[in-house]
Design an enzyme around this catalytic site. Structure first.
Site, short mmCIF file in Angstrom:
data_model
loop_
_atom_site.label_atom_id
_atom_site.label_comp_id
_atom_site.label_asym_id
_atom_site.label_seq_id
_atom_site.Cartn_x
_atom_site.Cartn_y
_atom_site.Cartn_z
N SER A 29 49.78 -2.53 -27.00
CA SER A 29 49.31 -1.76 -27.98
C SER A 29 50.18 -2.46 -29.34
O SER A 29 50.84 -2.74 -29.63
CB SER A 29 49.79 -1.07 -27.31
N LYS A 54 54.75 4.97 -5.69
CA LYS A 54 55.76 5.87 -4.22
C LYS A 54 54.25 5.01 -2.93
O LYS A 54 54.68 5.24 -1.88
CB LYS A 54 55.82 7.05 -4.51
N THR A 76 59.02 12.74 6.74
CA THR A 76 60.47 12.41 5.35
C THR A 76 60.57 13.76 4.70
O THR A 76 60.07 14.82 5.19
CB THR A 76 59.29 11.41 4.35
N SER A 79 60.13 16.54 -2.29
CA SER A 79 59.71 17.88 -3.27
C SER A 79 58.70 16.80 -3.83
O SER A 79 57.95 17.63 -4.52
CB SER A 79 60.73 18.17 -4.33
N GLY A 181 66.98 6.24 -7.14
CA GLY A 181 67.84 5.92 -5.89
C GLY A 181 67.55 4.37 -5.83
O GLY A 181 68.34 3.75 -5.53
N GLY A 183 64.81 2.69 -5.65
CA GLY A 183 63.65 1.28 -4.43
C GLY A 183 62.73 0.64 -5.08
O GLY A 183 62.39 -0.23 -5.35
N LEU A 184 62.50 1.17 -6.54
CA LEU A 184 61.74 0.50 -7.84
C LEU A 184 62.57 -0.39 -7.75
O LEU A 184 62.14 -1.21 -8.26
CB LEU A 184 61.03 1.43 -8.81
N GLU A 205 68.49 4.80 -16.50
CA GLU A 205 68.57 6.16 -15.64
C GLU A 205 68.66 7.20 -17.18
O GLU A 205 68.85 7.07 -17.90
CB GLU A 205 68.84 6.10 -14.45
N GLY A 209 72.62 11.58 -15.43
CA GLY A 209 72.94 11.52 -14.06
C GLY A 209 73.03 10.48 -13.94
O GLY A 209 72.15 8.89 -13.35
N ASP A 211 74.76 7.94 -12.20
CA ASP A 211 75.38 7.86 -11.11
C ASP A 211 75.39 6.26 -11.07
O ASP A 211 75.95 5.47 -10.46
CB ASP A 211 75.38 8.47 -9.83
N SER A 305 55.88 4.39 -14.13
CA SER A 305 56.11 4.65 -12.75
C SER A 305 55.20 5.79 -12.48
O SER A 305 54.99 5.36 -10.85
CB SER A 305 57.40 4.76 -12.68
N ASN A 308 52.50 12.24 -12.82
CA ASN A 308 52.51 14.06 -12.10
C ASN A 308 52.83 14.40 -12.67
O ASN A 308 54.16 14.59 -12.47
CB ASN A 308 52.16 12.88 -10.41
C1 LIG Z 1 60.30 7.98 -7.46
C2 LIG Z 1 60.19 7.70 -8.38
C3 LIG Z 1 60.85 7.09 -9.62
C4 LIG Z 1 62.41 6.84 -9.01
O1 LIG Z 1 61.52 5.67 -8.24
P1 LIG Z 1 63.10 5.19 -7.03
O2 LIG Z 1 62.61 4.30 -6.01
O3 LIG Z 1 63.81 6.66 -6.44
O4 LIG Z 1 64.39 4.69 -8.28
C5 LIG Z 1 60.67 6.80 -11.16
N1 LIG Z 1 59.48 7.47 -11.49
C6 LIG Z 1 59.13 7.95 -10.58
C7 LIG Z 1 56.96 8.80 -11.27
C8 LIG Z 1 58.82 8.47 -9.07
O5 LIG Z 1 57.58 9.23 -8.49
#
Ligand SMILES: *Cc1c(COP(=O)(O)O)cnc(C)c1O
Length: 319
Positions: A29, A54, A76, A79, A181, A183-184, A205, A209, A211, A305, A308
């Site tokens: 943009s 995901k 798995t 939610s 967590g 993964g991304l 994050e 939270g 952590d 990410s 939804n």
């Molecule tokens: C799961 C999720 C995350 C976090 O991903 P992790 O792999 O758990 O760090 C971030 N954004 C969205 C939209 C997710 O669904």
């Protein structure tokens, strides 16, 4: 302990998901760039199948099942977006799926997951442990458990989003990634180190939270209570063993964003980029907006990410 994945695994994942996952667009943009005095590239996983990145990790993990695993099915606990990602991937690959969900999960998420043909097992969040239920059911029925982030094939699959980003825009000075967590972020770090070695890599994050930040500072995985934040996809209580190992090795630092900053980022996404982004998907951009002064003149990647969010909730957050 299983060994963490490498960039070679990300490349293999990219081959497996080809033709099944969307190659999502990278948006820019002029207005954002001039406001931040930087060049920002948004990798838009809100346009991924089922609405979030995901799908990449879930599809990659399920495509590696052998005959027996396919027959016995996948299980798995989630939610949120991982549940839908597993359910959709399982349907595409013809694998039976069981999802363990809390009794008070949003009706829209339960319906979406069931709509993909998965069997839902409900548990009480306050009195029962989802990991135990998942493990017991998996053992009883021979199902394979695919957790939301601490799994080599899931991490490698998530890394494909960042691989696509660098293939499209070339090297960057800094990359910001939403963090739950991990993964991304850990998958993104594998791809960034391989394709843009000098790029700085940051996780973002929720402030409530942090952590991940605490874990990076103390050098071991810190566990917290479920944080109160509108970023429901990042309400994780701790990083994973594999994700932490990659994050501590490759990630430069972790930033946080408040709920107010997430709503402001969500507003800019809607008003300027014309895209609907869920609160968790706003984490990376929220940090970039706050850090604009130090990013001046740089080429910056932002992983968006997911998208939804229940529309009534979206409207009330923006109101
Ligand atoms: C799961 C999720 C995350 C976090 O991903 P992790 O792999 O758990 O760090 C971030 N954004 C969205 C939209 C997710 O669904």
């Amino acid at each position: 302990m299983p060994t963490p994945p490498t960039y070679t695994d990300v490349q293999a994942a990219a081959e497996r998901i080809r033709g099944h996952a969307n190659r999502t667009p990278v948006l820019t943009s002029r207005r954002v760039n001039s406001e931040l005095a930087a060049s920002v590239f948004f990798k838009c996983e809100n346009f991924q199948r089922m609405g979030a990145f995901k799908f990449r990790g879930a599809f990659n993990a399920l495509s590696r099942f052998d005959e027996e695993q396919r027959r016995n099915g996948v299980i798995t606990y989630s939610s949120g977006n991982h549940a839908q990602a597993i359910a959709l991937s399982a349907r595409i690959l013809g694998v039976p799926a069981t999802i363990v969900m809390p009794h008070d999960a949003p009706a829209s998420k339960v319906a979406a997951t069931r709509g993909y043909g998965a069997t839902i097992v409900v548990y009480d969040r306050y009195t029962e442990n989802r990991e135990e239920i998942g493990q017991t059911l998996a053992a009883e029925h021979g199902m394979t458990l695919v957790p939301p982030y601490d799994h080599a094939d899931v991490i490698a699959g998530q890394g494909t989003a960042t691989k696509e980003l660098f293939e499209e825009v070339g090297e960057l000075d800094a990359l910001y990634v939403c963090l739950g967590g991990g993964g991304l972020l850990s998958g993104a770090a594998l791809a960034a180190r391989a394709l843009s070695p000098s790029c700085r890599i940051y996780g973002v994050e929720p402030k409530a939270g942090d952590d991940g930040l605490q874990s990076l500072r103390t050098g071991s995985i810190v566990h917290i209570d479920t944080p109160a934040t509108i970023a429901d996809g990042a309400q994780t209580q701790h990083l994973g063993t594999l994700t932490f190992e990659i994050i501590r090795r490759e990630v430069d630092d972790i930033h946080t964003a408040t709920d107010e900053e997430l709503v402001e980022a969500m507003r800019v996404f809607a008003a300027t980029l014309k895209i609907v982004v869920e609160p968790t998907g706003c984490l990376a951009f929220a940090a970039v907006r706050r850090l604009a002064a130090e990013l001046s003149g740089q080429r910056v990647g932002v992983i968006v990410s997911g998208g939804n969010v229940d529309l009534a909730r979206y409207a009330s957050l923006l109101a």
